[in-house]
Enzyme design. Sequence first.
Site, PDB file in Angstrom:
ATOM      1  N   GLU A  25       0.871  -1.184   0.000  1.00 28.64           N
ATOM      2  CA  GLU A  25       0.000   0.000   0.000  1.00 28.64           C
ATOM      3  C   GLU A  25       0.896   1.218   0.000  1.00 28.64           C
ATOM      4  O   GLU A  25       1.816   1.323   0.812  1.00 28.64           O
ATOM      5  CB  GLU A  25      -0.864   0.052   1.270  1.00 28.64           C
ATOM      6  N   ASP A  46      -5.961   9.441  10.375  1.00 29.22           N
ATOM      7  CA  ASP A  46      -4.614   8.987  10.698  1.00 29.22           C
ATOM      8  C   ASP A  46      -4.069   9.579  11.981  1.00 29.22           C
ATOM      9  O   ASP A  46      -4.345  10.720  12.323  1.00 29.22           O
ATOM     10  CB  ASP A  46      -3.663   9.321   9.541  1.00 29.22           C
TER      11      ASP A  46
END
Lengths: 406, 275
Positions: free
Chosen positions: B50, B61
Amino acid sequence: MTIQQTLNSFRTGPDETGHFGNFGGRFVAETLMPLILDLEKAYTEAKADPAFHAELASFHTHYVGRPSPLYFAERLTEHVGGAKIYLKRDELNHTGAHKINNVLGQILLARRMGKTRIIAETGAGQHGVATATACARFGLKCIVYMGAVDVERQKPNVFRMRMLGAEIVPVVSGSKTLKDAMNEALRDWVSNVEDTFYCIGTSAGPHPYPMMVRDFQSIIGKEAREQMLEREGRLPDSLVACIGGGSNAIGLFHPFLDDPSVAIYGVEAAGHGVASGAHAASLNGGRPGVLHGNRTYLLMDADGQIAEAHSISAGLDYPGIGPEHAWLHDTGRVTYLSTTDSEALEAFQLLSKLEGIIPALEPAHAIARAVEIAASKPKDHLMIVNLCGRGDKDIFSVAEHLGGME
Amino acid sequence: MTTRIDTRFAALKSEGRAALVTFVMAGDPDHATALDVIKALPAAGADLIEIGMPFTDPMADGPAIQAAGLRALAGGETLHSTIDIVRSFRKGDSETPIILMGYFNPIYIYGVEVFLKDAKEAGVDGLIVVDCPPEEDDELCKPALKAGLNFIRLATPTTDEKRLPKVLSNTSGFVYYVSIAGITGAATPDFGKVATAVARIKMHTDLPVAVGFGVKTAADASAIAKGADGVVVGSALVEAVRKSLDADGKATAQTVSAVTALVSEIAAGVRAVKK
Ligand SMILES: Cc1ncc(COP(=O)(O)O)c(C=O)c1O
């Protein structure tokens, strides 16, 4: 203007998926999706419940001090020599700004939902203070995210929030201002899904927030409409309000959107000037993108990275705008202007000296454009300016800009 | 349509082990170093890669990945240069699946159709776009599927039984189960609960289920690999990059090896679990 001609009403949005035309929506992480669906359901139920409205109305009357006066600013009007200028005095509300209108609605909703922990983002600190106030009143835990830069420039409000028992979390990520505070609040919500209610301070964020915040702030426009009809026997000819995320503005505007005789002006913060690049005018200097759960006009670079906004006013220092304003802009129903830092400082002093009302720097942006528009209008033109906050929180930073307090 | 992602998961299933999915940020701390890191991942034990598309406002995040994105942006990384990374990688590796992961705005500004075409041509296999839930499928998910890319959806602890089918519709490649209600890099999950959740998802789909958020060590990876088809590790690798940097935040001779050493360690944890 073709869209305007084909629309029957400007007051029916959003659609059931949370869109105002192409704007709005629900661009959030999966973790939050079930939460905002829950919220939407709870809000829809509350909206249909007379008991909810009765409770809110009672707090408006006895706690906030509503209705706020519609005040004829006689000396300002004389000074300008044009339109008759009225001020909708939401700065007289408990806690000093319009923010409490929305907060009380959301906190009563949070209570209905059984939530015990309230989180909020704040820029100028007015929404944070309002949230801390309502949490104190109802014995709820309150955590306020505030950009580290704003913690520094809005110290009086930081102290007020602490007095009220709120925990202030200075946000040091990104540009350390309002947008980062919102990111951090969203991260908190993702991490505390069971007991937490996110009380958003403006008409932005994912659906249903833009709609819900607008509904709670529309008390401003509803009152103003009645008050003007009572005072002058007719509707105003124009409305002027400042725009950060757009909640005080949409609150004043919404009840008038379907009255074509009412010209409506939103005023963005032009900072050092829209051409300088250092501003917070998303409609006048940005383009459509997706941030904080909705599609709207944003300040960004060619790669879609969000730019830092700049405004002397912490409450307008946001690189986006509520999606309903984006739509009202594209349809042409509302005209969006902008005011620079220095023009706002002048208006701040003008209103203080002529009317004995020290405005917050945010509505000072509206005053600056209102004075200009009013000057070009006949004496029977009726104008309402939303005086959505008082300037107590700003006097120290204004003093710094004006070169001291001697 | 069979993609590299499908092929890879099928191969690992017959090998009798789970996949290691590694996340690193494009352009962190600079474009060239990130490319070197990514090229070195398969040999170190990564089965799928990824690549984070840096964004100024990554709302799901934690601090580690936020900082990595800002380092990359400060180094001049753009979505165009991120696609270039995939193009360069593909010159030496035609098999390892590549998934771009990030947020919608940079893609929206790039232009959805052009982005999908460029990504596909460069050798991207799938997308994970955090802020595009099923409710917004017309925006990116459906066009991506049409362009021949997998659209990998996140399922989370808040995705209940009723909502799961909605999340699984229009999903392909694999399902990414987020092990905690939280942001990336947060606390280590409760492995028992994760196994139950994965089993629940598997009752609704034949797609492989990979689990991420909170995996930091080989032991964590082994624990997850027992019940899941894949283990995702991200924040720990991004932290390895950060710790290898010099005082000015520049890459050092240790940057690539710091990441590959950790990947090898975690890969051993994944491979130790036979299924
Ligand atoms: C007094 C005042 N006016 C306006 C704003 C801007 O917000 P909005 O555009 O949502 O009214 C703020 C925000 O902090 C504020 O404190």
